[in-house]
Design a protein around this motif. Structure first.
Motif, PDB file in Angstrom:
ATOM      1  N   VAL A   1      12.607   9.682  -6.747  1.00 45.18           N
ATOM      2  CA  VAL A   1      11.711   9.362  -7.677  1.00 45.18           C
ATOM      3  C   VAL A   1      11.748   7.874  -8.126  1.00 45.18           C
ATOM      4  O   VAL A   1      12.959   7.651  -8.651  1.00 45.18           O
ATOM      5  CB  VAL A   1      11.417  10.489  -8.954  1.00 45.18           C
ATOM      6  CG1 VAL A   1      10.626   9.928  -9.773  1.00 45.18           C
ATOM      7  CG2 VAL A   1      11.414  11.566  -8.113  1.00 45.18           C
ATOM      8  N   GLU A   2      10.690   7.063  -8.285  1.00 44.96           N
ATOM      9  CA  GLU A   2      11.054   5.755  -8.343  1.00 44.96           C
ATOM     10  C   GLU A   2      11.034   5.374 -10.011  1.00 44.96           C
ATOM     11  O   GLU A   2      11.716   4.474 -10.334  1.00 44.96           O
ATOM     12  CB  GLU A   2      10.008   4.792  -7.761  1.00 44.96           C
ATOM     13  CG  GLU A   2       9.822   4.756  -6.399  1.00 44.96           C
ATOM     14  CD  GLU A   2       9.307   5.718  -5.512  1.00 44.96           C
ATOM     15  OE1 GLU A   2       9.506   5.712  -4.170  1.00 44.96           O
ATOM     16  OE2 GLU A   2       8.872   6.552  -6.015  1.00 44.96           O
ATOM     17  N   VAL A   3      10.441   5.884 -10.528  1.00 49.54           N
ATOM     18  CA  VAL A   3       9.954   5.519 -12.204  1.00 49.54           C
ATOM     19  C   VAL A   3      10.470   7.029 -12.794  1.00 49.54           C
ATOM     20  O   VAL A   3      10.055   8.023 -12.785  1.00 49.54           O
ATOM     21  CB  VAL A   3       8.811   5.203 -12.378  1.00 49.54           C
ATOM     22  CG1 VAL A   3       8.633   4.847 -13.890  1.00 49.54           C
ATOM     23  CG2 VAL A   3       8.527   3.810 -11.725  1.00 49.54           C
ATOM     24  N   LEU A   4      11.362   7.098 -14.176  1.00 47.17           N
ATOM     25  CA  LEU A   4      11.446   7.823 -14.831  1.00 47.17           C
ATOM     26  C   LEU A   4      10.816   7.522 -16.294  1.00 47.17           C
ATOM     27  O   LEU A   4      11.443   6.244 -16.788  1.00 47.17           O
ATOM     28  CB  LEU A   4      12.807   8.312 -15.003  1.00 47.17           C
ATOM     29  CG  LEU A   4      13.517   8.838 -13.565  1.00 47.17           C
ATOM     30  CD1 LEU A   4      14.752   9.110 -13.922  1.00 47.17           C
ATOM     31  CD2 LEU A   4      12.828  10.049 -13.150  1.00 47.17           C
ATOM     32  N   LEU A   5      10.196   8.259 -16.799  1.00 51.76           N
ATOM     33  CA  LEU A   5       9.966   7.799 -18.234  1.00 51.76           C
ATOM     34  C   LEU A   5      10.265   8.770 -19.286  1.00 51.76           C
ATOM     35  O   LEU A   5      10.067  10.018 -19.141  1.00 51.76           O
ATOM     36  CB  LEU A   5       8.002   7.944 -18.272  1.00 51.76           C
ATOM     37  CG  LEU A   5       7.541   7.723 -19.675  1.00 51.76           C
ATOM     38  CD1 LEU A   5       7.717   6.452 -20.249  1.00 51.76           C
ATOM     39  CD2 LEU A   5       5.839   8.145 -19.564  1.00 51.76           C
TER      40      LEU A   5
ATOM     41  N   GLY B   1       0.821  -1.349  -0.062  1.00 50.29           N
ATOM     42  CA  GLY B   1      -0.067  -0.180   0.130  1.00 50.29           C
ATOM     43  C   GLY B   1       0.742   1.291   0.097  1.00 50.29           C
ATOM     44  O   GLY B   1       0.321   2.381   0.161  1.00 50.29           O
ATOM     45  N   ASP B   2       2.116   1.164  -0.292  1.00 51.26           N
ATOM     46  CA  ASP B   2       2.900   2.346  -0.303  1.00 51.26           C
ATOM     47  C   ASP B   2       3.014   2.884  -1.809  1.00 51.26           C
ATOM     48  O   ASP B   2       3.338   2.356  -2.654  1.00 51.26           O
ATOM     49  CB  ASP B   2       4.423   1.847  -0.046  1.00 51.26           C
ATOM     50  CG  ASP B   2       4.686   1.409   1.437  1.00 51.26           C
ATOM     51  OD1 ASP B   2       4.093   2.014   2.275  1.00 51.26           O
ATOM     52  OD2 ASP B   2       5.544   0.610   1.495  1.00 51.26           O
ATOM     53  N   LYS B   3       2.461   4.295  -1.884  1.00 51.81           N
ATOM     54  CA  LYS B   3       2.476   5.021  -2.991  1.00 51.81           C
ATOM     55  C   LYS B   3       3.916   5.203  -3.555  1.00 51.81           C
ATOM     56  O   LYS B   3       4.842   5.451  -2.874  1.00 51.81           O
ATOM     57  CB  LYS B   3       1.775   6.165  -2.969  1.00 51.81           C
ATOM     58  CG  LYS B   3       0.380   6.176  -2.383  1.00 51.81           C
ATOM     59  CD  LYS B   3      -0.542   5.460  -3.528  1.00 51.81           C
ATOM     60  CE  LYS B   3      -2.174   5.492  -2.937  1.00 51.81           C
ATOM     61  NZ  LYS B   3      -2.974   4.745  -3.725  1.00 51.81           N
ATOM     62  N   PHE B   4       4.043   5.316  -5.102  1.00 51.19           N
ATOM     63  CA  PHE B   4       5.498   5.624  -5.439  1.00 51.19           C
ATOM     64  C   PHE B   4       5.001   6.629  -6.622  1.00 51.19           C
ATOM     65  O   PHE B   4       3.928   6.967  -6.981  1.00 51.19           O
ATOM     66  CB  PHE B   4       5.980   4.470  -6.187  1.00 51.19           C
ATOM     67  CG  PHE B   4       5.064   3.729  -7.202  1.00 51.19           C
ATOM     68  CD1 PHE B   4       5.431   4.147  -8.484  1.00 51.19           C
ATOM     69  CD2 PHE B   4       4.265   2.676  -6.979  1.00 51.19           C
ATOM     70  CE1 PHE B   4       4.812   3.492  -9.781  1.00 51.19           C
ATOM     71  CE2 PHE B   4       3.830   1.892  -8.150  1.00 51.19           C
ATOM     72  CZ  PHE B   4       4.050   2.379  -9.283  1.00 51.19           C
ATOM     73  N   THR B   5       6.051   7.372  -6.944  1.00 56.82           N
ATOM     74  CA  THR B   5       6.134   8.528  -7.759  1.00 56.82           C
ATOM     75  C   THR B   5       6.835   8.264  -9.019  1.00 56.82           C
ATOM     76  O   THR B   5       7.859   7.418  -9.175  1.00 56.82           O
ATOM     77  CB  THR B   5       6.756   9.688  -7.472  1.00 56.82           C
ATOM     78  OG1 THR B   5       8.059   9.652  -6.802  1.00 56.82           O
ATOM     79  CG2 THR B   5       5.828  10.311  -6.386  1.00 56.82           C
ATOM     80  N   ALA B   6       6.389   8.738 -10.291  1.00 52.02           N
ATOM     81  CA  ALA B   6       7.067   8.841 -11.497  1.00 52.02           C
ATOM     82  C   ALA B   6       6.993  10.223 -12.208  1.00 52.02           C
ATOM     83  O   ALA B   6       5.919  10.979 -11.999  1.00 52.02           O
ATOM     84  CB  ALA B   6       6.337   7.557 -12.494  1.00 52.02           C
ATOM     85  N   LEU B   7       7.974  10.357 -12.951  1.00 51.61           N
ATOM     86  CA  LEU B   7       8.098  11.645 -13.726  1.00 51.61           C
ATOM     87  C   LEU B   7       8.742  11.437 -15.075  1.00 51.61           C
ATOM     88  O   LEU B   7       9.518  10.580 -15.355  1.00 51.61           O
ATOM     89  CB  LEU B   7       9.000  12.840 -12.878  1.00 51.61           C
ATOM     90  CG  LEU B   7       8.448  13.231 -11.783  1.00 51.61           C
ATOM     91  CD1 LEU B   7       9.598  14.161 -11.023  1.00 51.61           C
ATOM     92  CD2 LEU B   7       7.206  14.449 -12.079  1.00 51.61           C
ATOM     93  N   THR B   8       8.337  12.203 -16.143  1.00 49.76           N
ATOM     94  CA  THR B   8       8.868  12.126 -17.315  1.00 49.76           C
ATOM     95  C   THR B   8      10.452  12.697 -17.208  1.00 49.76           C
ATOM     96  O   THR B   8      10.648  13.717 -16.451  1.00 49.76           O
ATOM     97  CB  THR B   8       8.321  12.888 -18.399  1.00 49.76           C
ATOM     98  OG1 THR B   8       8.184  14.186 -18.217  1.00 49.76           O
ATOM     99  CG2 THR B   8       6.965  12.189 -18.668  1.00 49.76           C
ATOM    100  N   ALA B   9      11.256  12.296 -17.638  1.00 48.85           N
ATOM    101  CA  ALA B   9      12.533  12.793 -17.753  1.00 48.85           C
ATOM    102  C   ALA B   9      13.223  12.849 -19.111  1.00 48.85           C
ATOM    103  O   ALA B   9      12.863  11.671 -20.044  1.00 48.85           O
ATOM    104  CB  ALA B   9      13.563  12.408 -16.870  1.00 48.85           C
ATOM    105  N   TYR B  10      14.050  13.536 -19.828  1.00 44.70           N
ATOM    106  CA  TYR B  10      14.781  13.800 -21.117  1.00 44.70           C
ATOM    107  C   TYR B  10      16.117  13.995 -21.497  1.00 44.70           C
ATOM    108  O   TYR B  10      16.674  13.996 -22.426  1.00 44.70           O
ATOM    109  CB  TYR B  10      13.876  14.887 -21.674  1.00 44.70           C
ATOM    110  CG  TYR B  10      12.367  14.837 -21.497  1.00 44.70           C
ATOM    111  CD1 TYR B  10      11.595  13.852 -22.432  1.00 44.70           C
ATOM    112  CD2 TYR B  10      11.703  15.498 -20.713  1.00 44.70           C
ATOM    113  CE1 TYR B  10      10.160  13.953 -22.305  1.00 44.70           C
ATOM    114  CE2 TYR B  10      10.526  15.646 -20.625  1.00 44.70           C
ATOM    115  CZ  TYR B  10       9.755  14.735 -21.234  1.00 44.70           C
ATOM    116  OH  TYR B  10       8.156  14.751 -21.122  1.00 44.70           O
ATOM    117  N   ASP B  11      16.853  14.199 -19.975  1.00 45.40           N
ATOM    118  CA  ASP B  11      18.203  14.475 -20.156  1.00 45.40           C
ATOM    119  C   ASP B  11      18.847  13.968 -18.904  1.00 45.40           C
ATOM    120  O   ASP B  11      18.258  13.629 -17.961  1.00 45.40           O
ATOM    121  CB  ASP B  11      18.386  15.864 -20.453  1.00 45.40           C
ATOM    122  CG  ASP B  11      18.248  16.940 -19.394  1.00 45.40           C
ATOM    123  OD1 ASP B  11      17.984  16.729 -18.288  1.00 45.40           O
ATOM    124  OD2 ASP B  11      17.889  18.072 -19.669  1.00 45.40           O
TER     125      ASP B  11
END
Length: 264
Positions: free
Chosen positions: A38-42, A16-26
């Motif tokens: 931040v756990e996920v980079l898209l 039940g632990d929420k995680f975060t993701a952000l777009t990244a380009y560099d």
């Protein structure tokens, strides 16, 4: 922070632990986001709009995504890196295999594809060949011209039920993550509960396992406008690192997205 894998995100869903993701380009922003946990980079095909200045994501090429994936990989030590498969790069299974291989070689840990039932054979073929897949349902930006614009999806009961079934079928085909975009919060909750894989929401309410936003929206620098489902975290913090910390805390504490960022 330890290296994030799909198994890590699975454990977070189960606990039940929420995680975060952000777009990244560099590399620079990837390093900054990674340092803040931040756990996920898209590497999103959103780069077509926020970097290249197009009106939609359709002009983005596999080579564009591969280039930015190499940049992000250079800056991200621990985050799970996902690369978008751009428009028409996975129309045929053979195309999907070849283009996904290029993105994985560029440093992606996983590729993301937009679509439901028609993608099942592709998802199966990719996972059989060692390519982890993140599926994407709801408002799928590559289909913007079919939708007649960037519109909320899943308000029709039949379409909502189909989306739930698609989520289950994509999981059965091998998808290990699912992004759901711009759908009613109640439907997002049902989808999140219907599958065992972690679900990442954007404009999908607060009941998904994780939340993803476009970095330019989080930092208030998008051209044009910031979508209803997003929030300028830089405005209330004053510096980028504090803004990312605020985003992560708001997601973990269930304060973001709030009602004003949610569709019904």
């Amino acid at each position: 922070m330890a290296k994030i894998t799909t198994a890590s995100l699975q454990k977070m869903k189960q606990s039940g632990d929420k995680f975060t993701a952000l777009t990244a380009y560099d590399a620079s922003f990837a390093s900054a986001f990674d340092a803040q946990g931040v756990e996920v980079l898209l590497i999103g095909d959103s780069l077509g709009m926020v970097l290249q200045g197009h009106n939609d994501t359709l002009p983005v090429s596999v080579q564009d995504i591969a280039y930015h994936t190499r940049c992000v990989r250079a800056g991200a030590q621990n985050a799970l890196v996902i690369a978008d498969m751009p428009f028409m790069s996975y129309g045929q299974v053979s195309d999907a295999i070849n283009n996904a291989a290029e993105l994985m070689r560029a440093g992606a840990n996983m590729v993301k594809l937009e679509g439901g039932e028609w993608l099942l054979d592709t998802v199966k073929a990719l996972t059989e060949r060692g390519v982890p897949v993140c599926a994407h349902l709801g408002l799928t930006p590559q289909s913007v011209h079919l939708f007649g614009g960037f519109k909320i999806q899943g308000r029709n009961q039949q379409k909502a039920e189909q989306m739930i079934q698609d989520a289950k079928d994509l999981q059965a085909a091998g998808a290990q993550l699912l992004v759901i975009e711009c759908i009613p919060a109640e439907l997002a909750k049902r989808i999140t509960q219907a599958v065992d894989i972690p679900v990442i929401g954007i404009g999908a309410g607060k009941d998904t396992d994780g939340q993803i936003l476009v970095m330019h929206d989080v930092l208030g620098i998008s051209t044009g406008y910031i979508p209803k489902f997003s929030k300028n975290f830089l405005k209330e913090t004053g510096d980028i690192h504090s803004a990312i910390q605020a985003f992560r805390k708001a997601v973990r504490d269930g304060e973001f997205p709030a009602d004003e960022h949610t569709f019904s």
